[in-house]
Scaffold this active site. Sequence first.
Site, PDB file in Angstrom:
ATOM      1  N   HIS A 209      40.931  40.947  45.789  1.00  0.00           N
ATOM      2  CA  HIS A 209      41.178  42.004  46.945  1.00  0.00           C
ATOM      3  C   HIS A 209      41.093  41.227  48.154  1.00  0.00           C
ATOM      4  O   HIS A 209      40.051  40.426  48.712  1.00  0.00           O
ATOM      5  CB  HIS A 209      40.022  42.914  46.873  1.00  0.00           C
ATOM      6  CG  HIS A 209      40.006  44.046  46.043  1.00  0.00           C
ATOM      7  ND1 HIS A 209      38.852  44.516  45.383  1.00  0.00           N
ATOM      8  CD2 HIS A 209      41.206  44.447  44.903  1.00  0.00           C
ATOM      9  CE1 HIS A 209      39.105  45.100  44.157  1.00  0.00           C
ATOM     10  NE2 HIS A 209      40.566  45.267  44.220  1.00  0.00           N
ATOM     11  N   GLU A 212      38.372  40.820  51.397  1.00  0.00           N
ATOM     12  CA  GLU A 212      37.178  40.609  50.933  1.00  0.00           C
ATOM     13  C   GLU A 212      37.073  38.823  51.228  1.00  0.00           C
ATOM     14  O   GLU A 212      36.611  38.043  50.259  1.00  0.00           O
ATOM     15  CB  GLU A 212      36.555  40.961  49.608  1.00  0.00           C
ATOM     16  CG  GLU A 212      36.684  42.385  49.394  1.00  0.00           C
ATOM     17  CD  GLU A 212      36.796  42.866  47.999  1.00  0.00           C
ATOM     18  OE1 GLU A 212      36.413  42.087  47.190  1.00  0.00           O
ATOM     19  OE2 GLU A 212      36.893  44.160  47.803  1.00  0.00           O
ATOM     20  N   HIS A 335      33.436  39.614  44.751  1.00  0.00           N
ATOM     21  CA  HIS A 335      34.021  40.719  45.372  1.00  0.00           C
ATOM     22  C   HIS A 335      32.789  40.984  46.643  1.00  0.00           C
ATOM     23  O   HIS A 335      31.999  40.567  46.482  1.00  0.00           O
ATOM     24  CB  HIS A 335      33.996  41.874  44.714  1.00  0.00           C
ATOM     25  CG  HIS A 335      35.195  42.072  43.603  1.00  0.00           C
ATOM     26  ND1 HIS A 335      36.430  42.591  43.971  1.00  0.00           N
ATOM     27  CD2 HIS A 335      35.370  41.436  42.522  1.00  0.00           C
ATOM     28  CE1 HIS A 335      37.097  42.498  42.955  1.00  0.00           C
ATOM     29  NE2 HIS A 335      36.668  41.590  42.036  1.00  0.00           N
ATOM     30  N   GLU A 410      29.460  42.093  43.610  1.00  0.00           N
ATOM     31  CA  GLU A 410      29.649  42.641  44.953  1.00  0.00           C
ATOM     32  C   GLU A 410      28.695  42.143  45.919  1.00  0.00           C
ATOM     33  O   GLU A 410      27.478  42.305  45.966  1.00  0.00           O
ATOM     34  CB  GLU A 410      29.605  44.176  45.039  1.00  0.00           C
ATOM     35  CG  GLU A 410      30.592  44.989  44.199  1.00  0.00           C
ATOM     36  CD  GLU A 410      31.906  44.988  44.739  1.00  0.00           C
ATOM     37  OE1 GLU A 410      32.060  44.421  45.927  1.00  0.00           O
ATOM     38  OE2 GLU A 410      32.862  45.510  43.928  1.00  0.00           O
TER      39      GLU A 410
END
Length: 453
Positions: A209, A212, A335, A410
């Site tokens: 992504h 990020e 992420h 995350e």
Amino acid sequence: MGNKIINMPAARIGTQWLVILCVAMAASGTNLDSGICPVAGDSGCRGNPPDQARYDNYRIYNVEFENQEQIELFQKLEEQSDSLTFIGHAREVGQKLSILVAAHRVADIADLLKTYKVKHRVLTYNFQEKIDRNLAEVQPESIDASQLDWQHFFHLKTIYEWLDKMVEKYPNRVTVLDMGSSTQGNAIKGVKLTSNANNKAIFIESGIHAREWISPAAATYIINQLLTSQDPKVQQLAQDYNWIIFPCVNPDGYKYTFEHDRMWRKNRQLFGTCRGVDLNRNYPDHWNSTGSSSDPTRYDFAGPSAGSELETKRLIDFIRANAGKEQIKTYIALHSYSQMLMFPYGYTKERVSNYDDLQEFGKKASAAIKAESGRDYVSGSLFETIYPSSGGSMDWAHSEAGIPIAYTFELRGPPDSQDLFILPAVEIQPTASEAFTAIRAIVEAAAEKGYYK
């Protein structure tokens, strides 16, 4: 004189007019580099603003749903408006959700929140201020890659040059890997760190992504630690396992966030009037079954078909060719944000066969982070922990490639972060350290259970 001007060719009239105007502007003290172009469409004017998305006076709202009516309201809002950026989807009572609201929609949203009595907080009143601060923390693309550190953010070119320098510095330990080119022709480069050809391998992908930025930064930090740390435990980890690390598996998107839109997420594939597939919804594992979209304009567009994107194909081909040969037993996807350590599945609450082990390893990793920095990271299956999603690389690696230990991290900040994906550079080093600490804890716990035998 007037008749001569009237009879001149149009181009010459324009030139003389421009000269006269410029002289007049200079005489009046007007700054010719101000960005004002005296001739419409003249590409030669200096000082034009860059083709860059701006988020002046955009607000971040964090809302909490207390009833089904509110959930349906926000589901409809997400479906109808491209002026609201949802970080997740409205699903259930008690859920908290952050939404980036365009400046021209602030009054509308404020009215709806009041009318439907939606519990909320405003986390940020001008999102562009955070982006401006963040861009000021980027080192220039021309910098010597040997100056790469973890107090700044870096362009793709610098990261790749740094990987090359690691090979020059540690020729017996580091090999550059190239999965192949991306949609727009950028290389997807990584490294393999080897101490023993017979070692089991750990695979780390990051930057899928684009926005990020902490993810590629954490990947380079981990590479550096494995090569330079004086900690005996880290040295043992580097000795006992081979490491395959790709800092940026979405290079087109990553470049685009530096040059045009800091909040871009997808790749840069063209679909008529819009671009981009969410590469972490494109993998051929229960593709587009939940938590993704069939609409190319959406941030979580799953693509026209399973595994359609070149970047997806590159990674799939690499894993298929190397999972057995390199004995890849662990797959980590980096992420941000929300501070979570998640394992399969994303598409269903059904439990993987080694659920208890993955839950145990994740809890040990969370505890290790807590002991190091005091930060709270939640662990659990992706479906249970963040939100349902399908077509993710982690699920594919576990289910289709047979890699038993698979996690999606995350990283910082917390779920209600005021920064969203715009993590300040001062947090790079501690965040990357947390990621490496978690990986170490998982690998050590898995080794105790015999996963690397």
